[in-house]
Motif scaffolding. Structure first.
Motif, PDB file in Angstrom:
ATOM      1  N   UNK A 252      -7.082 -18.101  16.102  1.00 35.55           N
ATOM      2  CA  UNK A 252      -8.229 -17.480  15.448  1.00 35.55           C
ATOM      3  C   UNK A 252      -7.882 -16.900  14.076  1.00 35.55           C
ATOM      4  N   UNK A 253      -6.670 -17.140  13.607  1.00 40.22           N
ATOM      5  CA  UNK A 253      -6.292 -16.705  12.255  1.00 40.22           C
ATOM      6  C   UNK A 253      -5.059 -17.462  11.781  1.00 40.22           C
ATOM      7  N   UNK A 254      -4.912 -17.540  10.468  1.00 39.24           N
ATOM      8  CA  UNK A 254      -3.788 -18.278   9.873  1.00 39.24           C
ATOM      9  C   UNK A 254      -2.463 -17.595  10.168  1.00 39.24           C
ATOM     10  N   UNK A 255      -2.458 -16.271  10.135  1.00 34.01           N
ATOM     11  CA  UNK A 255      -1.219 -15.522  10.344  1.00 34.01           C
ATOM     12  C   UNK A 255      -0.548 -15.942  11.647  1.00 34.01           C
TER      13      UNK A 255
ATOM     14  N   UNK B 145     -12.925 -18.385   5.337  1.00 35.28           N
ATOM     15  CA  UNK B 145     -12.396 -17.083   4.958  1.00 35.28           C
ATOM     16  C   UNK B 145     -12.272 -16.176   6.181  1.00 35.28           C
ATOM     17  N   UNK B 146     -13.159 -16.338   7.151  1.00 37.13           N
ATOM     18  CA  UNK B 146     -13.079 -15.532   8.374  1.00 37.13           C
ATOM     19  C   UNK B 146     -11.798 -15.838   9.143  1.00 37.13           C
ATOM     20  N   UNK B 147     -11.398 -17.102   9.167  1.00 39.15           N
ATOM     21  CA  UNK B 147     -10.167 -17.514   9.838  1.00 39.15           C
ATOM     22  C   UNK B 147      -8.949 -16.925   9.129  1.00 39.15           C
ATOM     23  N   UNK B 148      -9.046 -16.781   7.819  1.00 39.45           N
ATOM     24  CA  UNK B 148      -7.934 -16.224   7.045  1.00 39.45           C
ATOM     25  C   UNK B 148      -7.817 -14.712   7.206  1.00 39.45           C
ATOM     26  N   UNK B 149      -8.949 -14.039   7.454  1.00 38.60           N
ATOM     27  CA  UNK B 149      -8.981 -12.573   7.422  1.00 38.60           C
ATOM     28  C   UNK B 149      -9.079 -11.921   8.796  1.00 38.60           C
ATOM     29  N   UNK B 150      -8.788 -12.656   9.856  1.00 35.21           N
ATOM     30  CA  UNK B 150      -8.827 -12.111  11.224  1.00 35.21           C
ATOM     31  C   UNK B 150     -10.239 -11.716  11.654  1.00 35.21           C
ATOM     32  N   UNK B 151     -11.248 -12.298  11.017  1.00 33.29           N
ATOM     33  CA  UNK B 151     -12.610 -11.965  11.430  1.00 33.29           C
ATOM     34  C   UNK B 151     -13.079 -12.971  12.473  1.00 33.29           C
ATOM     35  N   UNK B 152     -14.204 -12.652  13.103  1.00 37.84           N
ATOM     36  CA  UNK B 152     -14.706 -13.512  14.180  1.00 37.84           C
ATOM     37  C   UNK B 152     -14.964 -14.919  13.668  1.00 37.84           C
ATOM     38  N   UNK B 153     -14.465 -15.915  14.420  1.00 42.52           N
ATOM     39  CA  UNK B 153     -14.647 -17.316  14.047  1.00 42.52           C
ATOM     40  C   UNK B 153     -14.437 -18.177  15.289  1.00 42.52           C
TER      41      UNK B 153
ATOM     42  N   UNK C  84      -4.893 -20.294   2.315  1.00 43.65           N
ATOM     43  CA  UNK C  84      -6.345 -20.337   2.136  1.00 43.65           C
ATOM     44  C   UNK C  84      -6.700 -20.860   0.751  1.00 43.65           C
ATOM     45  N   UNK C  85      -6.025 -20.372  -0.283  1.00 46.00           N
ATOM     46  CA  UNK C  85      -6.326 -20.793  -1.655  1.00 46.00           C
ATOM     47  C   UNK C  85      -6.128 -22.294  -1.845  1.00 46.00           C
ATOM     48  N   UNK C  86      -5.132 -22.837  -1.158  1.00 42.70           N
ATOM     49  CA  UNK C  86      -4.843 -24.266  -1.297  1.00 42.70           C
ATOM     50  C   UNK C  86      -5.781 -25.138  -0.481  1.00 42.70           C
TER      51      UNK C  86
END
Length: 352
Positions: A236-239, A215-223, A206-208
């Motif tokens: 739905x998330x980077x992980x 940020x929602x995609x990075x934090x498992x939030x709705x996106x 995310x930082x890069x």
């Protein structure tokens, strides 16, 4: 007979549930690069009070291993990078190390795995060629003590071991690593029914790429999610995307039967001015939502039934770590054992 049959079915259901519950698990990394941490005895009490039953260490400190004795907490210990050469060249060295650092503590201290090295492929001392021979010699030492079926051997790799990781479907290991070390290591893991340890940090992705990753995609939030054009799966998330890149890399080499354990992942609660994603709120969201996913037996789009074991990084903020401010602020607890933020560690807390 009828009653025995019912009892047998109930036991089978219980056993199946137990195996499933054990398949998806949360642990923590207990790093100690600091001069202000509580005693190991107090740390074990903290772990038990939080319902944490797995811990990964970065050494074999006697005080820590003795404090964990009788706790019921499953432990992963580390064999250091700088000793890989000796273990690779001398089976007697591996046996002596095992006797001193594992055998004397087990089984009162429930050592379940040895992480041989840590992110060896990015080690500036170039210890890669010694990794698999060291793993094999330590395994031989375990066999001498008849512990080879009880204690697993693996080696945590950084995501940078992949030459391609985006989109997930093109995940592959770096070509220069495949024949010298990746295939030999995966063969060893397959032979010993062990698993591949992987360190993944969506924070750094995310930082890069904060200009293109929400940020929602990075934090498992709705996106809205992102569709992988190679396999048609929606992420739905980077992980999940990072883990599936590892699975794709394993599939590419026909090692899809090798399990994956996430040996490190986390999010910092504080960073430098240019580390825009580092905050207590984001750290709580990342770790909290990840725990919910794992404890609900959440796999990935590519492997929905993966039942991952995940070790959060880290238990404490570590004030002696070098690098940007974020490096010293991955902890979920302050050294005084107060929470930096709230994270549920058990199913009971989730249902709270």
């Amino acid at each position: 007979m009828h009653r025995l049959l019912i009892l047998s079915i109930l036991f089978s259901c219980f056993l199946s549930f137990s195996l499933l519950a054990d398949g998806s698990a949360i642990g923590v990394n207990y790093g100690r690069i600091a001069n202000n941490l509580p005693s190991a005895f107090k740390v074990v009490k903290l772990l038990k009070s939080q319902g944490i039953n797995r811990v990964k260490l970065f050494d074999t400190d006697p005080a820590v291993l003795l404090s964990l004795s009788g706790s019921g907490i499953k432990v992963t210990v580390n064999f250091p990078n700088e000793k890989l050469f000796f273990a690779a060249k001398k089976p007697s060295y591996a046996l002596t190390w095992l006797n001193k650092n594992v055998v004397v503590y087990h089984p009162k201290t429930l050592i379940e795995a040895i992480a041989v090295g840590n992110e060896v492929f990015v080690d500036p001392h170039n210890t890669t060629k010694f990794l698999v021979p060291a793993m094999r010699n330590i395994h031989k030492a375990l066999t001498i003590h008849n512990l080879h079926n009880t204690i697993k051997i693996s080696s945590p790799i950084a995501l940078s071991a992949l030459g391609s990781s985006y989109p997930s479907s093109i995940g592959s290991f770096k070509p220069e690593l495949i024949e010298p070390v990746i295939k030999p290591m995966l063969n060893f893991l397959r032979e010993t029914s062990s698993y591949l340890m992987v360190n993944v940090y969506p924070f750094f992705a995310y930082e890069s790429n904060a200009d293109v990753i929400s940020i929602d995609y990075a934090l498992f939030r709705e996106n809205p999610g992102n569709v992988d054009p190679g396999n048609g799966l929606k992420y739905f998330n980077i992980f999940d995307a990072q883990i599936d890149a590892v699975f794709a890399a394993l599939n590419r080499l026909q090692y899809d039967d090798v399990r994956v354990v996430v040996s490190e992942t986390g999010w910092p609660s504080k960073g430098d001015s240019d580390e825009v994603g580092a905050s207590p709120q984001n750290a709580a969201a990342y770790n909290g939502n990840l725990v919910k996913k794992i404890l609900n037996n959440g796999g990935t789009p590519l492997r929905p039934n993966a039942n991952l074991t995940v070790y959060l990084f880290a238990l404490f903020n570590e004030n002696k770590k070098v690098g940007p401010t974020s490096e010293r602020n991955f902890g979920m607890f302050y050294p005084d054992m107060k929470k930096v933020y709230d994270v549920p560690f058990t199913v009971a807390e989730l249902r709270g």
